[in-house]
Design a protein around this motif. Sequence first.
Motif, PDB file in Angstrom:
ATOM      1  N   ILE A 182       7.609   5.659 -10.858  1.00  0.00           N
ATOM      2  CA  ILE A 182       7.103   6.587 -11.422  1.00  0.00           C
ATOM      3  C   ILE A 182       8.103   7.867 -10.884  1.00  0.00           C
ATOM      4  O   ILE A 182       8.275   8.483  -9.978  1.00  0.00           O
ATOM      5  CB  ILE A 182       5.843   7.028 -10.991  1.00  0.00           C
ATOM      6  N   GLY A 191       3.271  -5.894  -8.422  1.00  0.00           N
ATOM      7  CA  GLY A 191       2.025  -5.705  -8.974  1.00  0.00           C
ATOM      8  C   GLY A 191       2.625  -2.749  -8.114  1.00  0.00           C
ATOM      9  O   GLY A 191       1.996  -2.870  -7.628  1.00  0.00           O
ATOM     10  N   TYR A 192       3.981  -3.083  -8.261  1.00  0.00           N
ATOM     11  CA  TYR A 192       4.570  -1.331  -8.162  1.00  0.00           C
ATOM     12  C   TYR A 192       5.035  -1.310  -9.751  1.00  0.00           C
ATOM     13  O   TYR A 192       5.256  -2.164 -10.473  1.00  0.00           O
ATOM     14  CB  TYR A 192       5.868  -1.754  -7.458  1.00  0.00           C
ATOM     15  N   ARG A 193       4.995  -0.348 -10.027  1.00  0.00           N
ATOM     16  CA  ARG A 193       5.731   0.711 -11.044  1.00  0.00           C
ATOM     17  C   ARG A 193       6.314   1.931 -10.672  1.00  0.00           C
ATOM     18  O   ARG A 193       6.147   2.450 -10.030  1.00  0.00           O
ATOM     19  CB  ARG A 193       4.567   0.815 -11.767  1.00  0.00           C
ATOM     20  N   THR A 247       3.845   4.052  -1.052  1.00  0.00           N
ATOM     21  CA  THR A 247       4.685   4.699  -2.064  1.00  0.00           C
ATOM     22  C   THR A 247       5.756   5.317  -1.364  1.00  0.00           C
ATOM     23  O   THR A 247       6.353   5.607  -0.704  1.00  0.00           O
ATOM     24  CB  THR A 247       4.169   6.039  -2.390  1.00  0.00           C
ATOM     25  N   THR A 279       0.755  -1.352  -0.116  1.00  0.00           N
ATOM     26  CA  THR A 279      -0.450  -0.316   0.196  1.00  0.00           C
ATOM     27  C   THR A 279       0.888   1.520  -0.085  1.00  0.00           C
ATOM     28  O   THR A 279       0.551   1.842  -0.741  1.00  0.00           O
ATOM     29  CB  THR A 279      -1.030  -0.218   1.402  1.00  0.00           C
ATOM     30  N   ALA A 325       5.736   2.645  -6.687  1.00  0.00           N
ATOM     31  CA  ALA A 325       3.861   2.926  -6.429  1.00  0.00           C
ATOM     32  C   ALA A 325       3.034   1.875  -6.528  1.00  0.00           C
ATOM     33  O   ALA A 325       3.744   1.465  -7.151  1.00  0.00           O
ATOM     34  CB  ALA A 325       3.611   4.657  -7.198  1.00  0.00           C
ATOM     35  N   PRO A 326       2.274   1.417  -6.275  1.00  0.00           N
ATOM     36  CA  PRO A 326       1.616   0.416  -5.807  1.00  0.00           C
ATOM     37  C   PRO A 326       0.824   1.106  -7.543  1.00  0.00           C
ATOM     38  O   PRO A 326       0.667   1.851  -6.997  1.00  0.00           O
ATOM     39  CB  PRO A 326       0.899   0.273  -5.150  1.00  0.00           C
ATOM     40  N   LEU A 327       0.968   0.043  -8.007  1.00  0.00           N
ATOM     41  CA  LEU A 327      -0.298  -0.561  -9.415  1.00  0.00           C
ATOM     42  C   LEU A 327      -2.452  -0.190  -8.851  1.00  0.00           C
ATOM     43  O   LEU A 327      -2.138  -0.526  -7.822  1.00  0.00           O
ATOM     44  CB  LEU A 327      -0.885  -1.832 -10.024  1.00  0.00           C
ATOM     45  N   THR A 328      -2.688   1.141  -9.810  1.00  0.00           N
ATOM     46  CA  THR A 328      -4.075   1.290  -8.907  1.00  0.00           C
ATOM     47  C   THR A 328      -4.964   0.612 -10.535  1.00  0.00           C
ATOM     48  O   THR A 328      -4.112   1.088 -11.251  1.00  0.00           O
ATOM     49  CB  THR A 328      -4.085   3.023  -8.850  1.00  0.00           C
ATOM     50  N   ALA A 329      -5.703  -0.445  -9.937  1.00  0.00           N
ATOM     51  CA  ALA A 329      -6.843  -0.977 -10.709  1.00  0.00           C
ATOM     52  C   ALA A 329      -7.920   0.331 -11.140  1.00  0.00           C
ATOM     53  O   ALA A 329      -7.849   1.762  -9.842  1.00  0.00           O
ATOM     54  CB  ALA A 329      -7.799  -1.501  -9.851  1.00  0.00           C
TER      55      ALA A 329
END
Length: 111
Positions: free
Chosen positions: A68, A64-66, A42, A40, A77-81
């Motif tokens: 930025i 699940g992270y990318r 960042t 959760t 940061a976590p990926l957001t749906a």
Amino acid sequence: MATFAVDILGSASDRLAIAGALNLTNAKDQITFTGTPNGTSTYVLATYGSVSGIFDVADTLPAGYRLIYGLNELHLAPLTAVPEPATWVAAVLTILAVGWTQRPRWKKTRC
């Protein structure tokens, strides 16, 4: 070739602080991760005056992270749906249907 090794522990991580420009134009500048992000948070991985280029991450990003690349900070940061358009349409139609069923019922009066 340079490697930035980031250790992640809970909601904290290593941070690289550069007063001037972060130059990542070399094709072999890599970033690697150890530890497990909490899913959760960042993380601010680097602060800099400016950035050129990007890290070669290959398959090292935590699931699940990318990354930025901001104006003056690099974030993990976590990926957001993001809902698909059909989901938005279904939600709007549901709200309209509930509103329609709850509308006031006026009695017809005869004169």
